[in-house]
Design a protein around this motif. Structure first.
Motif, PDB file in Angstrom:
ATOM      1  N   SER A 191      12.734   1.120   0.627  1.00  0.00           N
ATOM      2  CA  SER A 191      13.534   0.352   1.574  1.00  0.00           C
ATOM      3  C   SER A 191      14.544  -0.560   0.886  1.00  0.00           C
ATOM      4  O   SER A 191      15.524  -0.992   1.513  1.00  0.00           O
ATOM      5  N   ARG A 192      14.359  -0.859  -0.398  1.00  0.00           N
ATOM      6  CA  ARG A 192      15.326  -1.652  -1.174  1.00  0.00           C
ATOM      7  C   ARG A 192      16.288  -0.753  -1.948  1.00  0.00           C
ATOM      8  O   ARG A 192      17.049  -1.224  -2.779  1.00  0.00           O
ATOM      9  N   LEU A 193      16.204   0.546  -1.693  1.00  0.00           N
ATOM     10  CA  LEU A 193      17.030   1.566  -2.349  1.00  0.00           C
ATOM     11  C   LEU A 193      16.770   1.641  -3.847  1.00  0.00           C
ATOM     12  O   LEU A 193      17.671   1.894  -4.647  1.00  0.00           O
ATOM     13  N   LYS A 194      15.499   1.463  -4.201  1.00  0.00           N
ATOM     14  CA  LYS A 194      15.032   1.677  -5.567  1.00  0.00           C
ATOM     15  C   LYS A 194      14.218   2.964  -5.601  1.00  0.00           C
ATOM     16  O   LYS A 194      13.637   3.369  -4.588  1.00  0.00           O
ATOM     17  N   PRO A 195      14.145   3.648  -6.757  1.00  0.00           N
ATOM     18  CA  PRO A 195      13.355   4.875  -6.831  1.00  0.00           C
ATOM     19  C   PRO A 195      11.897   4.641  -6.454  1.00  0.00           C
ATOM     20  O   PRO A 195      11.285   3.645  -6.871  1.00  0.00           O
ATOM     21  N   LEU A 196      11.358   5.540  -5.648  1.00  0.00           N
ATOM     22  CA  LEU A 196       9.956   5.444  -5.245  1.00  0.00           C
ATOM     23  C   LEU A 196       9.035   5.618  -6.442  1.00  0.00           C
ATOM     24  O   LEU A 196       9.336   6.367  -7.381  1.00  0.00           O
ATOM     25  N   LYS A 197       7.889   4.929  -6.364  1.00  0.00           N
ATOM     26  CA  LYS A 197       6.900   5.031  -7.427  1.00  0.00           C
ATOM     27  C   LYS A 197       5.513   5.191  -6.827  1.00  0.00           C
ATOM     28  O   LYS A 197       5.296   4.923  -5.645  1.00  0.00           O
ATOM     29  N   GLY A 198       4.581   5.615  -7.670  1.00  0.00           N
ATOM     30  CA  GLY A 198       3.177   5.646  -7.298  1.00  0.00           C
ATOM     31  C   GLY A 198       2.869   6.510  -6.100  1.00  0.00           C
ATOM     32  O   GLY A 198       3.427   7.593  -5.911  1.00  0.00           O
ATOM     33  N   SER A 199       1.975   5.996  -5.236  1.00  0.00           N
ATOM     34  CA  SER A 199       1.512   6.774  -4.087  1.00  0.00           C
ATOM     35  C   SER A 199       2.641   7.053  -3.094  1.00  0.00           C
ATOM     36  O   SER A 199       2.657   8.102  -2.442  1.00  0.00           O
ATOM     37  N   ALA A 200       3.582   6.119  -2.980  1.00  0.00           N
ATOM     38  CA  ALA A 200       4.710   6.348  -2.070  1.00  0.00           C
ATOM     39  C   ALA A 200       5.549   7.529  -2.532  1.00  0.00           C
ATOM     40  O   ALA A 200       6.013   8.343  -1.734  1.00  0.00           O
ATOM     41  N   ALA A 201       5.756   7.639  -3.850  1.00  0.00           N
ATOM     42  CA  ALA A 201       6.508   8.769  -4.390  1.00  0.00           C
ATOM     43  C   ALA A 201       5.735  10.072  -4.203  1.00  0.00           C
ATOM     44  O   ALA A 201       6.306  11.102  -3.816  1.00  0.00           O
ATOM     45  N   LYS A 202       4.451  10.022  -4.451  1.00  0.00           N
ATOM     46  CA  LYS A 202       3.618  11.225  -4.324  1.00  0.00           C
ATOM     47  C   LYS A 202       3.606  11.731  -2.879  1.00  0.00           C
ATOM     48  O   LYS A 202       3.692  12.938  -2.626  1.00  0.00           O
ATOM     49  N   ALA A 203       3.527  10.807  -1.924  1.00  0.00           N
ATOM     50  CA  ALA A 203       3.475  11.187  -0.514  1.00  0.00           C
ATOM     51  C   ALA A 203       4.753  11.877  -0.070  1.00  0.00           C
ATOM     52  O   ALA A 203       4.755  12.625   0.912  1.00  0.00           O
TER      53      ALA A 203
END
Length: 443
Positions: A191-203
């Motif tokens: 939501s801040r327009l930063k690359p997703l990481k962790g579980s959010a990226a995996k999902a």
């Protein structure tokens, strides 16, 4: 198509529905033929459309889209219509290859119609608000773009997106995903327009290397609500015509993180209009449609990233039956369903005019267009009247060769209280009485 030509359209977009041309569409077994070979499809309707557009001096745009044949869809009996439940991305790419081979003359392409709307791509939303449609569309776009490359269209204008401007039910199981949220998940941004990481990226299937999206433009359907282009969006992730900066922020961050191929990628408005009352009692009073259409076009013209302005559609869809479905169709045409012209919207489309206030009540700025310029329509006459008096010509505006748009100013006592119109000389069939009061927005 004759009507398109008459009202001054230069590009006609045609939906190339995969299911309508593919072989064995109701079979669950993939046909044992080379599906990259155009000879294995039924192109009769598309052939007729493309040929008819070109014969009239207009440019065809093909939007390659679901629904898919049953053999290329994970679940043929989807809730909205067959063939939209997670279509096979690789098979979609093969279809894109075949259609590019069939129409080497076409130079404008887009991939999928409103993938953030479940009538075109399902499912939309998963657990914790993950946009499943954005994840799947990412795969479909990559394969579709590769297919166009293989088919010889790699150097053409190729667009992604074609997004609906808002979600109609913004909870889990939504009919649509808000376009800004859809784009964030498409590009693996938070939501801040930063690359997703962790579980959010995996999902969101965002682990590993992101395959850069190669496109020459972003296609969008920036419909707004009944109050015109200046009405505030209903939700933070909506993107109507007055809030396209929300889209640009995501696209620019995607480029910065090397997830999009082009810097400051342009936006193409590929579906837009105002539904009118009558016949739809819930939408814009018909007397205001022309004003809103023209103000929206002026807004688009002034936006340096917008490359096109679209009218959807030519003619209203017939009203449905029953209280629930009566107004479910599109009533944004320039003609009623019976073919009768909507005089205000049609004339406003053909001869746009916006008169804006300036800081002085004695000055206004005038902006407009001649939809179909010709050698006999190089001059536009600006006419003015006081109250209900007679119009008189106050200014002659010369169009540059090949130009459609013009802007000028007008100064007179109480200019902001007068009524204006433009008249195009010697152009057969053009309206000469499209009047405009001053737009309350300051220029």
């Amino acid at each position: 198509m004759d009507q398109f030509q008459t009202i001054g359209a230069d590009i006609v977009k045609v939906a190339a529905h995969w299911r309508w041309v593919a072989p064995d569409v109701e079979s669950s077994t993939r046909p044992n033929v080379d599906l990259s070979d155009p000879a294995n499809y039924n192109w009769s309707v598309l052939d007729h459309a493309v040929k008819g557009i070109e014969q009239r001096g207009m440019t065809p745009w093909l939007m390659i889209t679901a629904p898919a044949p049953d053999w290329a869809s994970s679940r043929s009996n989807s809730v909205k219509q067959p063939g939209v439940w997670q279509p096979d991305p690789k098979a979609f790419g093969v279809f894109a290859e075949a259609i590019a081979k069939r129409y080497p003359e076409v130079r404008y392409w887009s991939l999928m119609n409103e993938p953030n709307f479940d009538i075109w791509l399902a499912p939309q939303v998963g657990a914790r608000g993950v946009s499943l449609s954005a994840i799947h569309y990412r795969k479909m776009y990559v394969e579709g773009r590769s297919g166009l490359d293989r088919g010889g269209a790699g150097a053409d204008q190729i667009m992604f997106g074609e997004l609906a401007p808002r979600a109609f039910d913004q909870v889990k199981g939504a009919q649509a995903t808000q376009p800004v949220r859809f784009l964030r998940d498409f590009f693996c941004l938070d939501s801040r327009l930063k690359p997703l990481k962790g579980s959010a990226a995996k999902a969101r299937a965002c682990t590993g290397r992101y395959e850069k999206s190669r496109a020459t433009g972003f296609a969008h359907h920036p419909y707004t609500v009944a109050g015109g282009p200046s009405v505030k969006p209903q939700a933070a992730d909506d993107a109507p015509i007055g809030s396209l900066s929300r889209i640009y922020r995501v696209l620019d961050k995607a480029y910065a993180y090397k997830r999009l191929s082009q810097r400051k990628i342009p936006l193409w408005d590929t579906e837009f209009g105002y539904q009118s009352n009558p016949p739809d009692i819930f939408w814009t009073p018909i007397r205001r449609v022309a004003q809103y259409l023209n103000a929206s076009e002026q807004m688009s013209y002034r936006d340096p990233r917008v490359r096109s302005y679209a009218q959807y559609q030519l003619q209203d869809e017939p009203l449905g039956s029953g209280s629930t479905l009566k107004y479910s169709g599109f009533q944004s045409g320039l003609f009623f369903a019976d073919g009768t012209a909507k005089a205000g919207p049609l004339d406003g489309y053909r001869l746009p005019l916006v008169v804006n206030r300036t800081r002085s009540a004695n000055k206004v700025s005038v902006w407009g267009a001649v939809r179909k310029p010709s050698s006999s329509a190089r001059q536009v006459l600006l006419q003015v009247r006081n109250g209900s008096g007679t119009f008189s010509t106050v200014k002659s505006i010369n169009l540059r060769a090949g130009a459609r748009y013009f802007s000028s100013g007008y100064s007179a006592s109480k200019a902001a209280k007068k009524t204006y119109r433009t008249v195009v000389g010697e152009l057969l069939g053009y309206p000469t009485g499209v009047t405009r009061r001053v737009d309350p927005r300051r220029n």
